[in-house]
Design a protein around this motif. Structure first.
Motif, PDB file in Angstrom:
ATOM      1  N   GLY A  79       0.791  -1.218   0.000  1.00  0.00           N
ATOM      2  CA  GLY A  79       0.000   0.000   0.000  1.00  0.00           C
ATOM      3  C   GLY A  79       0.822   1.267   0.000  1.00  0.00           C
ATOM      4  O   GLY A  79       0.292   2.354  -0.226  1.00  0.00           O
ATOM      5  N   GLY A  80       2.129   1.154   0.295  1.00  0.00           N
ATOM      6  CA  GLY A  80       2.974   2.328   0.253  1.00  0.00           C
ATOM      7  C   GLY A  80       2.695   3.317   1.365  1.00  0.00           C
ATOM      8  O   GLY A  80       2.005   3.027   2.348  1.00  0.00           O
ATOM      9  N   SER A  81       3.226   4.514   1.214  1.00  0.00           N
ATOM     10  CA  SER A  81       3.164   5.505   2.289  1.00  0.00           C
ATOM     11  C   SER A  81       1.755   5.984   2.579  1.00  0.00           C
ATOM     12  O   SER A  81       1.382   6.174   3.740  1.00  0.00           O
ATOM     13  N   CYS A  82       0.942   6.186   1.569  1.00  0.00           N
ATOM     14  CA  CYS A  82      -0.389   6.759   1.778  1.00  0.00           C
ATOM     15  C   CYS A  82      -1.220   5.913   2.733  1.00  0.00           C
ATOM     16  O   CYS A  82      -1.793   6.413   3.693  1.00  0.00           O
ATOM     17  N   ILE A  83      -1.248   4.633   2.492  1.00  0.00           N
ATOM     18  CA  ILE A  83      -2.086   3.760   3.304  1.00  0.00           C
ATOM     19  C   ILE A  83      -1.460   3.473   4.659  1.00  0.00           C
ATOM     20  O   ILE A  83      -2.155   3.415   5.678  1.00  0.00           O
ATOM     21  N   ASN A  84      -0.150   3.324   4.717  1.00  0.00           N
ATOM     22  CA  ASN A  84       0.478   2.830   5.935  1.00  0.00           C
ATOM     23  C   ASN A  84       0.905   3.909   6.917  1.00  0.00           C
ATOM     24  O   ASN A  84       0.799   3.703   8.131  1.00  0.00           O
ATOM     25  N   SER A 144      -4.031   7.929   4.870  1.00  0.00           N
ATOM     26  CA  SER A 144      -5.120   7.169   5.489  1.00  0.00           C
ATOM     27  C   SER A 144      -5.040   7.137   7.007  1.00  0.00           C
ATOM     28  O   SER A 144      -6.028   7.460   7.692  1.00  0.00           O
ATOM     29  N   PRO A 145      -3.907   6.766   7.616  1.00  0.00           N
ATOM     30  CA  PRO A 145      -3.878   6.774   9.079  1.00  0.00           C
ATOM     31  C   PRO A 145      -3.981   8.173   9.663  1.00  0.00           C
ATOM     32  O   PRO A 145      -4.639   8.371  10.699  1.00  0.00           O
ATOM     33  N   ARG A 147      -8.526   1.888  16.393  1.00  0.00           N
ATOM     34  CA  ARG A 147      -9.462   2.111  15.290  1.00  0.00           C
ATOM     35  C   ARG A 147      -8.712   2.388  13.997  1.00  0.00           C
ATOM     36  O   ARG A 147      -9.044   1.852  12.931  1.00  0.00           O
ATOM     37  N   LYS A 148      -7.681   3.244  14.080  1.00  0.00           N
ATOM     38  CA  LYS A 148      -6.863   3.541  12.910  1.00  0.00           C
ATOM     39  C   LYS A 148      -6.246   2.277  12.330  1.00  0.00           C
ATOM     40  O   LYS A 148      -6.268   2.046  11.111  1.00  0.00           O
ATOM     41  N   ASP A 149      -5.716   1.438  13.199  1.00  0.00           N
ATOM     42  CA  ASP A 149      -5.086   0.193  12.742  1.00  0.00           C
ATOM     43  C   ASP A 149      -6.089  -0.721  12.046  1.00  0.00           C
ATOM     44  O   ASP A 149      -5.750  -1.394  11.068  1.00  0.00           O
ATOM     45  N   SER A 163      -5.626  -1.932   8.317  1.00  0.00           N
ATOM     46  CA  SER A 163      -5.509  -3.382   8.097  1.00  0.00           C
ATOM     47  C   SER A 163      -6.489  -3.845   7.024  1.00  0.00           C
ATOM     48  O   SER A 163      -6.144  -4.671   6.164  1.00  0.00           O
ATOM     49  N   LYS A 164      -7.701  -3.317   7.060  1.00  0.00           N
ATOM     50  CA  LYS A 164      -8.694  -3.690   6.055  1.00  0.00           C
ATOM     51  C   LYS A 164      -8.242  -3.265   4.666  1.00  0.00           C
ATOM     52  O   LYS A 164      -8.418  -3.998   3.682  1.00  0.00           O
ATOM     53  N   MET A 165      -7.633  -2.080   4.564  1.00  0.00           N
ATOM     54  CA  MET A 165      -7.139  -1.607   3.275  1.00  0.00           C
ATOM     55  C   MET A 165      -6.017  -2.501   2.764  1.00  0.00           C
ATOM     56  O   MET A 165      -5.985  -2.872   1.589  1.00  0.00           O
ATOM     57  N   ARG A 166      -5.091  -2.852   3.651  1.00  0.00           N
ATOM     58  CA  ARG A 166      -3.976  -3.709   3.240  1.00  0.00           C
ATOM     59  C   ARG A 166      -4.476  -5.068   2.746  1.00  0.00           C
ATOM     60  O   ARG A 166      -3.988  -5.604   1.755  1.00  0.00           O
TER      61      ARG A 166
END
Length: 469
Positions: free
Chosen positions: A40-45, A49-50, A91-93, A97-100
């Motif tokens: 997912g790279g930087s945006c998702i992780n 997103s976070p 909640r953030k995690d 996690s769902k996105m990953r």
């Protein structure tokens, strides 16, 4: 052991790499996707997103504390309300996690994509050696290689910083205990978003910025207005100040010594966030073995079509010079996809640059700022309008900020900067108008639903003033 041949190799599963892997695989190409860290790279992780998930928590807390401003009952103890940071991070995690999991399912179950989890280094212009997470190695080749490895936090050379310890934004996103006093080095958009987030969580927050104003790309009036809005929430700003020493006391408190035009100052806090910029993840790729050229900062040099100096090797996303935004990385994918699969070439340099700073009020911009128009000696007319004059602001009580629009001699929009509620959404309307080369009168006379924020576009052009010839 002989190398495994692919049609294309993508290094990094960010916002350009993932969709490109899918597009190439759907076109019948045999694709290898290499990811050293998390899918997912930087945006998702550790980026969009976070950060925006936690900002939503901060906003909800702020709404509870300020309910009385719209004559709603104030919840008991609202004024002293602090975040349950462990629960917010949990909640953030869960969201991330769902996105990953969705990305992994898409990459591994649907397409002809070989996912290799490990570190890749070039051994030649079109050859890579991959050290897998399980300790094994694999040599692979392809005529097309796409580098999408992103960036990491840039750490300034400050005496004592390494010994005293500090947090990057990645680490701060996983913090489970609320800082009593968070000191932030850097007044860019990352530092500003985190400052308001943790102030609303309940921390004392101090921003140290070396420049005389925030956000180097923006006009002075915009920066002053945003700083004033954040200052009203209790965020302290130390501007024009350079940190030269950091130390930690036996009790664990941080002291940051800064020098400014007003003299020496020592700032004391419980935690220190370094948000002074980013560095490219290029130094461990073995680019020299491929002959790929970089600039003096390590960013991979590309042409207008995102090609490096080595035939068949491309660089996408934050790894090449230029603005670092997720939406631009995704457009890098489209530029390359269209050129390779659809025979449509488009320059990656000739495209709009919309962006939003997700403070409250948010700041959004598309096209030229007033300062940029002056630097480029482009004649323009400018109009500003306080957000408080918009009907929707009267209803909601959200009155901070202003809109600024620039119009050229041909009555078409040159740019807009919006500081206020839903600024990013209204900016999208302006961007579409600019893409369609509409004249400002068409927005001024357009029927917008009442009462919406976009309705302000009927009035913002009313007092256009000419600057330049």
């Amino acid at each position: 052991m002989s190398a495994t041949a692919f049609d294309a190799i993508i290094i990094g599963s960010g916002q350009a790499g993932n969709p490109l892997a899918t597009a190439l695989a759907e076109a019948g190409r045999h694709v290898a996707l290499i990811e050293e860290n998390r899918l997912g790279g930087s945006c998702i992780n550790y980026g969009c997103s976070p950060t925006k998930t936690l900002l939503a928590t901060a906003e909800r807390l702020h709404q509870l504390r300020t309910a009385a401003t719209v004559a709603a009952p104030e919840p008991p103890g609202a004024a002293q309300l602090k975040v349950d940071l462990a629960a917010a991070v949990e909640r953030k995690d869960a969201v991330i996690s769902k996105m990953r999991k969705g990305i992994r399912a898409s990459l591994t179950q649907t397409h002809d994509i070989t996912l290799l989890e490990g570190h890749a280094t070039f051994t030649g212009p079109h050859a890579l050696h991959v050290t897998l997470a399980n300790g094994r190695t694999k040599d692979i080749t392809a005529p097309l290689i796409f580098i999408n490895t992103g960036t990491h936090a840039a750490i300034p050379d400050i005496s004592g910083l390494a010994d005293a310890g500090y947090l990057t934004t990645t680490q701060l996103l996983d913090l489970k205990e609320l800082p009593e006093h968070l000191i932030i080095l850097g007044g860019g958009y990352i530092g500003l978003e985190f400052s308001q987030m943790f102030r609303r969580f309940g921390s004392h927050v101090t921003i140290v910025e070396a420049a005389p104003q925030l956000l180097e790309r923006e006009d002075d009036d915009v920066c002053r207005s945003l700083q004033a809005a954040l200052g009203q929430e209790g965020i302290e700003f130390v501007m024009g100040a350079r940190a030269h020493n950091v130390s930690r006391s036996p009790s664990g408190n941080i002291t940051v010594s800064v020098t400014s035009s007003t003299g020496e100052r020592r700032l004391r806090g419980s935690h220190l966030l370094v948000a002074t910029g980013r560095q490219p993840n290029s130094n461990k790729l073995g680019l020299g073995f491929a002959g790929v050229k970089t600039d003096d900062k390590g960013y991979i040099l590309v042409d207008n079509n995102l090609r490096t100096n080595v035939r068949g090797v491309y660089a996408l996303g934050d790894i090449h010079p230029g603005p670092q935004f997720t939406h631009l990385a995704y457009d890098d994918f489209r530029v390359v996809r269209d050129a390779l699969l659809h025979g449509r070439k488009r320059s990656a340099r000739e495209r709009p640059l919309p962006y939003v700073v997700f403070t409250d009020p948010p700041l959004a911009r598309i096209g030229l700022s007033e300062g940029q128009a002056q630097e480029q000696k482009i004649p323009y007319r400018v109009a500003t309008m306080p957000v408080s004059s918009i009907g929707r602001a009267q209803h909601t009580g959200e009155k901070q900020g202003f809109w600024k629009v620039l119009v050229g001699n041909d009555d078409r929009l040159l740019g807009a900067t919006l500081l206020g509620p839903e600024a990013g959404e209204v900016m999208a309307v302006i961007e579409v108008a600019m893409a369609g080369r509409l004249k400002y009168q068409q927005l001024q006379d357009m029927i917008f639903a009442h009462p919406t924020w976009a309705e302000g576009l009927n009035n913002v052009f009313r007092d256009l003033k000419r600057v330049g010839k």
